[in-house]
Design an enzyme around this catalytic site. Structure first.
Site, PDB file in Angstrom:
ATOM      1  CB  THR A 263       4.070   3.406   1.739  1.00 33.61           C
ATOM      2  OG1 THR A 263       3.132   2.467   2.252  1.00 33.61           O
ATOM      3  CG2 THR A 263       3.454   4.099   0.555  1.00 33.61           C
ATOM      4  CB  THR A 264       5.576  -0.685   4.883  1.00 28.93           C
ATOM      5  OG1 THR A 264       4.189  -0.391   4.898  1.00 28.93           O
ATOM      6  CG2 THR A 264       6.024  -1.027   6.282  1.00 28.93           C
TER       7      THR A 264
ATOM      8  CG  ASP B 104      -1.706   1.973   3.050  1.00 29.91           C
ATOM      9  OD1 ASP B 104      -0.962   1.316   2.301  1.00 29.91           O
ATOM     10  OD2 ASP B 104      -2.069   3.132   2.802  1.00 29.91           O
TER      11      ASP B 104
ATOM     12  CG  ASP C 226      -1.498  -0.008  -1.333  1.00 34.28           C
ATOM     13  OD1 ASP C 226      -1.774   1.197  -1.376  1.00 34.28           O
ATOM     14  OD2 ASP C 226      -1.000  -0.560  -0.336  1.00 34.28           O
TER      15      ASP C 226
HETATM   16  P1  ADP Z   1       4.509  -2.085   1.515  1.00 28.97           P
HETATM   17  O1  ADP Z   1       3.795  -0.920   2.124  1.00 28.97           O
HETATM   18  O2  ADP Z   1       5.973  -1.867   1.466  1.00 28.97           O
HETATM   19  O3  ADP Z   1       3.930  -2.511   0.213  1.00 28.97           O
HETATM   20  P2  ADP Z   1       3.447  -4.550   2.522  1.00 28.97           P
HETATM   21  O4  ADP Z   1       2.936  -4.795   3.884  1.00 28.97           O
HETATM   22  O5  ADP Z   1       2.469  -4.508   1.414  1.00 28.97           O
HETATM   23  O6  ADP Z   1       4.315  -3.256   2.571  1.00 28.97           O
HETATM   24  O7  ADP Z   1       4.513  -5.697   2.229  1.00 28.97           O
HETATM   25  C1  ADP Z   1       5.213  -5.763   1.020  1.00 28.97           C
HETATM   26  C2  ADP Z   1       6.222  -6.885   1.073  1.00 28.97           C
HETATM   27  O8  ADP Z   1       5.582  -8.150   1.261  1.00 28.97           O
HETATM   28  C3  ADP Z   1       6.993  -6.993  -0.230  1.00 28.97           C
HETATM   29  O9  ADP Z   1       8.350  -7.197   0.041  1.00 28.97           O
HETATM   30  C4  ADP Z   1       6.377  -8.217  -0.894  1.00 28.97           C
HETATM   31  O10 ADP Z   1       7.276  -8.852  -1.772  1.00 28.97           O
HETATM   32  C5  ADP Z   1       6.069  -9.070   0.291  1.00 28.97           C
HETATM   33  N1  ADP Z   1       5.077 -10.095   0.020  1.00 28.97           N
HETATM   34  C6  ADP Z   1       3.851  -9.958  -0.516  1.00 28.97           C
HETATM   35  N2  ADP Z   1       3.230 -11.157  -0.608  1.00 28.97           N
HETATM   36  C7  ADP Z   1       4.078 -12.077  -0.109  1.00 28.97           C
HETATM   37  C8  ADP Z   1       4.037 -13.511   0.090  1.00 28.97           C
HETATM   38  N3  ADP Z   1       2.958 -14.220  -0.243  1.00 28.97           N
HETATM   39  N4  ADP Z   1       5.116 -14.085   0.663  1.00 28.97           N
HETATM   40  C9  ADP Z   1       6.172 -13.360   1.009  1.00 28.97           C
HETATM   41  N5  ADP Z   1       6.287 -12.040   0.863  1.00 28.97           N
HETATM   42  C10 ADP Z   1       5.254 -11.400   0.296  1.00 28.97           C
HETATM   43 MG    MG Z   2       2.146  -3.344  -0.251  1.00 28.53          MG
END
Ligand code: ADP
Ligand code: MG
Length: 563
Positions: free
Chosen positions: A99-100, A66, A391
């Site tokens: 957030t990332t 996270d 989240d």
């Molecule tokens: P954040 O802290 O930004 O939410 P995450 O590690 O949760 O970071 O990653 C979010 C990203 O991963 C988003 O761009 C989301 O669209 C993408 N994402 C989530 N699930 C999938 C999936 N099954 N395939 C591809 N991208 C995905």
């Molecule tokens: Mg996320």
């Protein structure tokens, strides 16, 4: 030396201990520090992102994916780096997810800006161009968004599940996304969701699949007396913010008893008072009594005799949640309690949760307060599941409130990059360069998703662009198969707010950092960061593993413990 003696030398206005960096040096120092923060979380982005293990001074360990948690734990001191941490915090407060993404975009906006600064494009032009691009970006995102109604459970569950992918909660995401959506729908009030009304309780032991949602309130207490019932059906509930005790006599007062009868009389009188308090409660019709303060032993005995289930020393927040959900009015003076003060719950029962006894107040009239009980094998597992659920609750709440979602997997970012490049052409001049730089920066999201999934980022970007060029606006990268597919069909959807907020706060922070060309640090602040900085803060130049590069003097504290 007196300043007057200095003749035509520039007047010295700073103390000797303070340091000052200005112009290009200041800009590049700040940019480097901010980029380092973005770099630190980049490898965690997306479903195939890696986790980080953070170790604090006391040896406490957090394993997480996270973004905001990583940055909070890192104890960053550099002021420009901190502005990036604030991006993550704003994102967390506004949506709870993304957030990332927000941090990675901010870092990339600064990298692209640095290239233009090197080409002697003034920071003011860059700032203007970035601001303009961010405005346009919001328009493009809005156009791409799809409507969702608050009743569209299926779509909301997809949103919930997308926020959990790649996190500890993923293996149970079917069960958990159902619970998350039900929780948010229960507390929604006129289209507004206050996630404070969703309590999350974690239990170590059992499998995450056994997590459950209790539509009501759970109090981390037991009934006060063994002779009290374990469960009461159709309960009339009294809530007290006072004690069931005889008020203490003044500290100095001496009670002089001259014979045993008098003592007995005195005790009888106390008992009578307690008995009366309990009678007041039974007369009003209470079956369950929950007090924020203590309950005297004798009163406990009387309450048990009456078959009342009573709890003492409940948390104030629990009393509030109970009042909201059962409709009970909180009573401060037991003498005045009436039937009207009581609330109602279909079931009040003491149950075992992972070896801990708790009181469940369920089947309430208005379940505006619910409790999610999360289970997991170990404490680290449960903690990370809880962060993923936070989240997930945030995105479902945002979706329910705004009614708009976007496809994920880099689809909106690809659409943005294309749209912004088109827009830049129509702007012309130097600002065009800034808008193009912004477009290039946004590509960092699909690029990083591909990289973290072990794919070739160039191939993925080319594939994404050509699909979007062909009008397939929902084409995104499936991180599991590596294919570029329709994200709506794939069930990867996120609330519009995640993306608009990420663009907005990343731009704000980047612009703010770009506009600084003078850093004046008082002597006792660790504001440095230039390469010759002698400050040997842990995690200094090149010292910390985990992708924290050089030029990081002034970032101290927990960084040294990062792995
Ligand atoms: P954040 O802290 O930004 O939410 P995450 O590690 O949760 O970071 O990653 C979010 C990203 O991963 C988003 O761009 C989301 O669209 C993408 N994402 C989530 N699930 C999938 C999936 N099954 N395939 C591809 N991208 C995905
Ligand atoms: Mg996320």
């Amino acid at each position: 030396m007196s300043q007057r003696q200095m003749g035509n030398q520039p007047m010295l206005v700073l103390s000797e201990e303070s340091s000052r960096t200005s112009g290009k040096d200041a800009q590049s120092m700040n940019i480097t520090a901010a980029q380092a923060v973005a770099e630190a979380v980049r490898t965690t982005l997306g479903p195939k992102g890696m986790d980080k293990m953070l170790v604090d001074d006391a040896g406490g360990v957090v394993v997480t994916n996270d973004g905001v948690t990583i940055l909070d734990e890192m104890d960053i001191e550099h002021p420009a780096a901190n502005m990036i941490v604030e991006v993550a915090q704003t994102q967390e407060d506004e949506v709870g997810d993304g957030t990332t993404t927000a941090v990675v975009i901010a870092g990339e906006l600064l990298s692209k800006a640095e290239d233009l600064l090197d080409q002697d494009i003034h920071a003011t032009i860059l700032a203007q161009g970035y601001r303009q691009a961010a405005e346009k970006a919001k328009e493009i995102l809005e156009e791409q968004a799809i409507e969702v109604t608050p009743e569209d459970t299926e779509q909301l569950e997809k949103v919930a599940a997308t926020a959990m992918t790649g996190k500890g909660a993923e293996s149970s995401k079917d069960v958990l996304s159902e619970l998350v959506v039900r929780a948010v729908q229960s507390v929604a009030d006129d289209g507004v969701v206050d996630t404070d009304n969703i309590q999350v309780e974690t239990v170590v032991g059992g499998s995450t699949d056994e997590s459950e949602l209790v539509e009501g309130v759970i109090i981390d207490k037991e009934r006060v007396h063994d002779n009290m019932p374990y469960a009461v059906e159709d309960a009339d509930v009294a809530l007290l913010d006072t004690a069931i005790e005889v008020p203490e006599t003044e500290l100095d007062t001496e009670v002089n008893v001259t014979d045993p009868d008098q003592l007995q009389q005195f005790l009888d009188q106390e008992e009578a008072q307690l008995k009366e308090m309990v009678e007041n409660l039974t007369d009003a019709g209470a079956d369950v009594v929950i007090a924020q303060k203590g309950i005297d032993d004798m009163a406990q005995h009387y309450l048990a005799q009456e078959g009342i289930l009573a709890v003492r020393r409940a948390k104030k927040s629990d009393i509030k949640a109970l009042s909201r959900s059962t409709g009970a009015r909180v009573v401060s003076n037991i003498d005045d309690v009436t039937e009207d003060d009581l609330g109602f719950a279909g079931s009040v029962a003491q149950k075992d949760v992972g070896g801990d006894e708790r009181i469940f107040v369920e089947d309430v009239e208005d379940a505006r307060a619910v409790t999610l009980i999360l289970r997991g094998g170990t404490e680290h597992v449960v903690d990370e599941v809880e962060r993923a659920i936070d989240d997930s609750l945030g995105v479902v709440a945002a979706t329910l409130e705004d009614g708009k979602v976007l496809p994920g997997g880099g689809a909106p970012e690809t659409e943005l990059a294309l749209g912004l490049r088109d827009h830049a052409d129509s702007v012309g001049g130097r600002e065009q360069l800034a808008i193009e730089a912004f477009a290039d920066a946004i590509d960092v999201v699909p690029r990083t998703l591909a990289e973290n999934a072990g794919l070739d980022p160039i191939d993925s970007l080319v594939d994404l662009r050509s699909k979007h060029d062909g009008g397939d606006t929902a084409a995104g990268l499936d991180a599991y198969t590596g294919d570029v597919v329709d994200m709506n069909d794939d069930g990867v959807v996120e609330p519009l707010r995640v993306k608009t907020q990420a663009v907005e706060s990343a731009t704000e922070a980047a612009v703010m950092i770009l506009r600084i060309d003078d850093v004046i640090a008082a002597g006792d602040l660790k504001g440095g960061g230039s390469d010759d900085d002698e400050d040997d803060a842990p995690g200094g130049p090149g010292g910390a593993p985990g992708g924290m590069g050089g030029g990081m003097g002034g970032m101290g504290g927990g960084m040294g413990g990062m792995m």
